[in-house]
Design a protein around this motif. Structure first.
Motif, PDB file in Angstrom:
ATOM      1  N   TRP A 112       0.840  -1.191   0.000  1.00 24.89           N
ATOM      2  CA  TRP A 112       0.000   0.000   0.000  1.00 24.89           C
ATOM      3  C   TRP A 112       0.877   1.244   0.000  1.00 24.89           C
ATOM      4  O   TRP A 112       1.789   1.369   0.818  1.00 24.89           O
ATOM      5  N   VAL A 113       0.586   2.161  -0.911  1.00 28.04           N
ATOM      6  CA  VAL A 113       1.280   3.448  -0.921  1.00 28.04           C
ATOM      7  C   VAL A 113       0.450   4.419  -0.104  1.00 28.04           C
ATOM      8  O   VAL A 113      -0.749   4.596  -0.351  1.00 28.04           O
ATOM      9  N   GLU A 114       1.107   5.057   0.849  1.00 28.36           N
ATOM     10  CA  GLU A 114       0.381   5.899   1.807  1.00 28.36           C
ATOM     11  C   GLU A 114      -0.061   7.205   1.166  1.00 28.36           C
ATOM     12  O   GLU A 114       0.735   7.946   0.598  1.00 28.36           O
ATOM     13  N   HIS A 115      -1.358   7.499   1.262  1.00 35.89           N
ATOM     14  CA  HIS A 115      -1.916   8.754   0.780  1.00 35.89           C
ATOM     15  C   HIS A 115      -2.280   9.670   1.945  1.00 35.89           C
ATOM     16  O   HIS A 115      -2.158  10.882   1.852  1.00 35.89           O
ATOM     17  N   THR A 116      -2.769   9.080   3.018  1.00 35.98           N
ATOM     18  CA  THR A 116      -3.115   9.845   4.215  1.00 35.98           C
ATOM     19  C   THR A 116      -2.383   9.245   5.404  1.00 35.98           C
ATOM     20  O   THR A 116      -2.120   8.043   5.446  1.00 35.98           O
ATOM     21  N   GLU A 117      -2.054  10.056   6.372  1.00 34.24           N
ATOM     22  CA  GLU A 117      -1.298   9.593   7.519  1.00 34.24           C
ATOM     23  C   GLU A 117      -2.225   9.207   8.665  1.00 34.24           C
ATOM     24  O   GLU A 117      -3.360   9.642   8.749  1.00 34.24           O
ATOM     25  N   GLY A 118      -1.691   8.371   9.557  1.00 38.82           N
ATOM     26  CA  GLY A 118      -2.370   8.104  10.806  1.00 38.82           C
ATOM     27  C   GLY A 118      -3.374   6.969  10.746  1.00 38.82           C
ATOM     28  O   GLY A 118      -3.354   6.102   9.868  1.00 38.82           O
ATOM     29  N   ALA A 119      -4.297   6.997  11.719  1.00 40.29           N
ATOM     30  CA  ALA A 119      -5.217   5.888  11.942  1.00 40.29           C
ATOM     31  C   ALA A 119      -6.120   5.622  10.738  1.00 40.29           C
ATOM     32  O   ALA A 119      -6.472   4.467  10.470  1.00 40.29           O
ATOM     33  N   LYS A 120      -6.503   6.660  10.012  1.00 40.17           N
ATOM     34  CA  LYS A 120      -7.409   6.464   8.874  1.00 40.17           C
ATOM     35  C   LYS A 120      -6.778   5.560   7.811  1.00 40.17           C
ATOM     36  O   LYS A 120      -7.421   4.647   7.292  1.00 40.17           O
ATOM     37  N   PHE A 121      -5.517   5.817   7.493  1.00 38.32           N
ATOM     38  CA  PHE A 121      -4.826   4.991   6.510  1.00 38.32           C
ATOM     39  C   PHE A 121      -4.699   3.558   7.007  1.00 38.32           C
ATOM     40  O   PHE A 121      -4.995   2.603   6.283  1.00 38.32           O
ATOM     41  N   TRP A 122      -4.277   3.399   8.266  1.00 40.55           N
ATOM     42  CA  TRP A 122      -4.050   2.052   8.780  1.00 40.55           C
ATOM     43  C   TRP A 122      -5.347   1.278   8.973  1.00 40.55           C
ATOM     44  O   TRP A 122      -5.378   0.060   8.804  1.00 40.55           O
ATOM     45  N   LEU A 123      -6.420   1.977   9.282  1.00 38.89           N
ATOM     46  CA  LEU A 123      -7.708   1.302   9.392  1.00 38.89           C
ATOM     47  C   LEU A 123      -8.136   0.747   8.040  1.00 38.89           C
ATOM     48  O   LEU A 123      -8.684  -0.361   7.946  1.00 38.89           O
ATOM     49  N   ARG A 124      -7.853   1.506   6.982  1.00 36.70           N
ATOM     50  CA  ARG A 124      -8.170   1.020   5.636  1.00 36.70           C
ATOM     51  C   ARG A 124      -7.365  -0.232   5.307  1.00 36.70           C
ATOM     52  O   ARG A 124      -7.882  -1.202   4.742  1.00 36.70           O
ATOM     53  N   VAL A 125      -6.075  -0.237   5.658  1.00 36.40           N
ATOM     54  CA  VAL A 125      -5.222  -1.398   5.397  1.00 36.40           C
ATOM     55  C   VAL A 125      -5.715  -2.611   6.180  1.00 36.40           C
ATOM     56  O   VAL A 125      -5.844  -3.721   5.639  1.00 36.40           O
ATOM     57  N   MET A 126      -6.002  -2.431   7.476  1.00 33.98           N
ATOM     58  CA  MET A 126      -6.451  -3.550   8.300  1.00 33.98           C
ATOM     59  C   MET A 126      -7.791  -4.097   7.811  1.00 33.98           C
ATOM     60  O   MET A 126      -8.004  -5.307   7.767  1.00 33.98           O
TER      61      MET A 126
END
Length: 431
Positions: free
Chosen positions: A225-239
């Motif tokens: 995954w290439v990060e577009h937004t930082e923090g919990a929002k990005f990681w929640l999408r990945v999880m």
């Protein structure tokens, strides 16, 4: 030379226990000897290999047309059949033997559809494999052009090379959406930083890799995954992406102190343990330290994470804080204290198991290879171009599929699995 080439027959191999040979050693030796007598090189422009490849392809194309028409050349059965041979169409074809000038036979009715060299086809599949292989090893489009011209005497455009590699994108999308095992004992998360062009400017972007270790102890790259937004929002999408693909439970997630990641993991897998990568934490600490003090500080930090128990580790951290050198670098204490809840989980395991989970070194070998192939690029035009190259690199290492988990299990994995079964009762039953 032509007479010898004309004797090469193309046919179906017989079903034999051993691999069938179309050209026996005696025929091959005679062919090579005649080529030498006539001053014909084996390789290169006009070489034996190139002539044989052309002869075999043209013979096979002629046989295809004969099969389509239903009669041989000169056979009276063709009179009044409604279709007949109608000369040849010149075609340039890129092959591993070089660029060939073929004469493709055609029929008068235009109903024949060749299978060996299709209409509109300009290269054999082997060329695609060569281009993708070179690209996966980090060669630029220009480097690939030069390599193909020097080695294979094939001159193809940069646009064609891009089209060949872009064909992988559909494979990447399928791979990114493939189903995953329901239970993973350990998942490691790490990132490599690459330059990507975005809105007319070149930015540093983090390409995050999730590497799972299955119950068999083999590593598999779960996604990129290439990060577009930082923090919990990005990681929640990945999880959520990983959970939607079938992952129901993870015992331990090992990561580098990434903002918002523990919160996202807890929301998706509430029973998972988040373990900070001690190696990354130590490296981050040493950034505060003068070069002449680094070995000394690293040795003292080791006393913290190599302590036998959580309490002993806390005592070692306090002792560091009160030491002369510890007072010189107070920021290190703040870093460790802030990450302490994610530092201590691995103290619940014996030393041989800690080596499995306390560091993302488990995927450092993968990242090392990926950094080798990305560092030759100044920047990537798009996020997809970056993901495409990283995927091809992982595929070359055999880390992109369940079947590609080859090789040995992780060190001390059987011991670790027995410890996991005790520490996390019942959670491995559905693995």
């Amino acid at each position: 030379m032509k007479e010898v080439l004309d004797t090469v027959e193309v046919g179906r191999p017989r079903r034999e226990p051993k691999e069938p040979q179309f050209l026996n050693p005696e025929q091959a030796e005679a062919l090579i000897e005649q080529a030498r007598e006539q001053g014909v090189e084996l390789l290169g422009e006009g070489g034996l290999l190139k002539q044989m490849t052309r002869a075999v392809l043209e013979r096979a194309l002629a046989e295809e047309l004969t099969d389509h028409l239903g009669y041989e050349i000169g056979d009276p059965a063709g009179i009044g059949s409604g279709n007949s041979r109608n000369g040849y169409t010149p075609k340039k074809l890129h092959t591993e033997a070089g660029t060939l000038d073929l004469e493709v036979p055609r029929d008068r009715a235009g109903t024949h559809e060749p299978k060996i060299v299709r209409k509109g086809q300009r290269r054999l599949a082997g060329i695609d494999k060569i281009v993708i292989g070179l690209y996966a090893h980090g060669m630029s489009v220009r480097d690939i052009q030069t390599h193909l011209l020097d080695i294979y005497e094939i001159d193809i455009s940069g646009d064609l090379i891009s089209k060949i590699t872009d064909a992988v994108l559909e494979e990447v999308r399928e791979w990114q959406a493939r189903p995953l095992d329901p239970v993973w004992p350990v998942i490691f998360l790490d990132a490599i930083i690459c330059k990507v062009r975005d809105a007319g400017t070149v930015k540093n972007k983090a390409a995050h890799l999730a590497v799972g270790v299955g119950v068999d102890g083999k590593k598999e790259v779960l996604g990129i995954w290439v990060e577009h937004t930082e923090g919990a929002k990005f990681w929640l999408r990945v999880m959520n992406d990983l959970k939607a693909r079938g992952i129901e439970d993870v015992l331990i997630v090992v990561c580098d102190g990434l903002t918002g990641l523990p919160t996202a993991i807890e929301a998706v897998w509430p029973d998972a343990v988040v373990q900070t990568c001690i190696v990354h934490l130590t490296r981050a600490s040493l950034r505060w330290v003068n070069y002449k003090d680094r070995k000394r500080v690293a040795a003292q930090l080791r006393l913290i994470y190599a302590a036998p128990t959580e309490q002993a580790a806390k005592d070692a951290l306090d002792a560091w804080t009160d030491s002369e050198i510890g007072r010189q670098y107070p920021a290190i204490k703040r870093q460790w204290a802030a990450a302490w809840e994610q530092v201590i989980p691995f103290f619940a395991f014996p030393p041989e198991v800690r080596k499995v989970i306390y560091t993302t070194n488990m995927i450092e070998s993968i990242n090392y290879q990926l950094r080798k192939i990305t560092k030759t690029r100044g920047s990537f035009p798009t996020d997809d171009a970056l993901i495409k190259l990283l995927y091809l690199g992982c595929r070359e290492m055999g880390r992109t599929t369940r079947a590609g988990r080859g090789g040995r299990s992780s060190y001390n994995w059987k011991t670790a699995m027995n410890q996991f079964d005790i520490m996390f009762p019942g959670r491995l039953d559905n693995a």
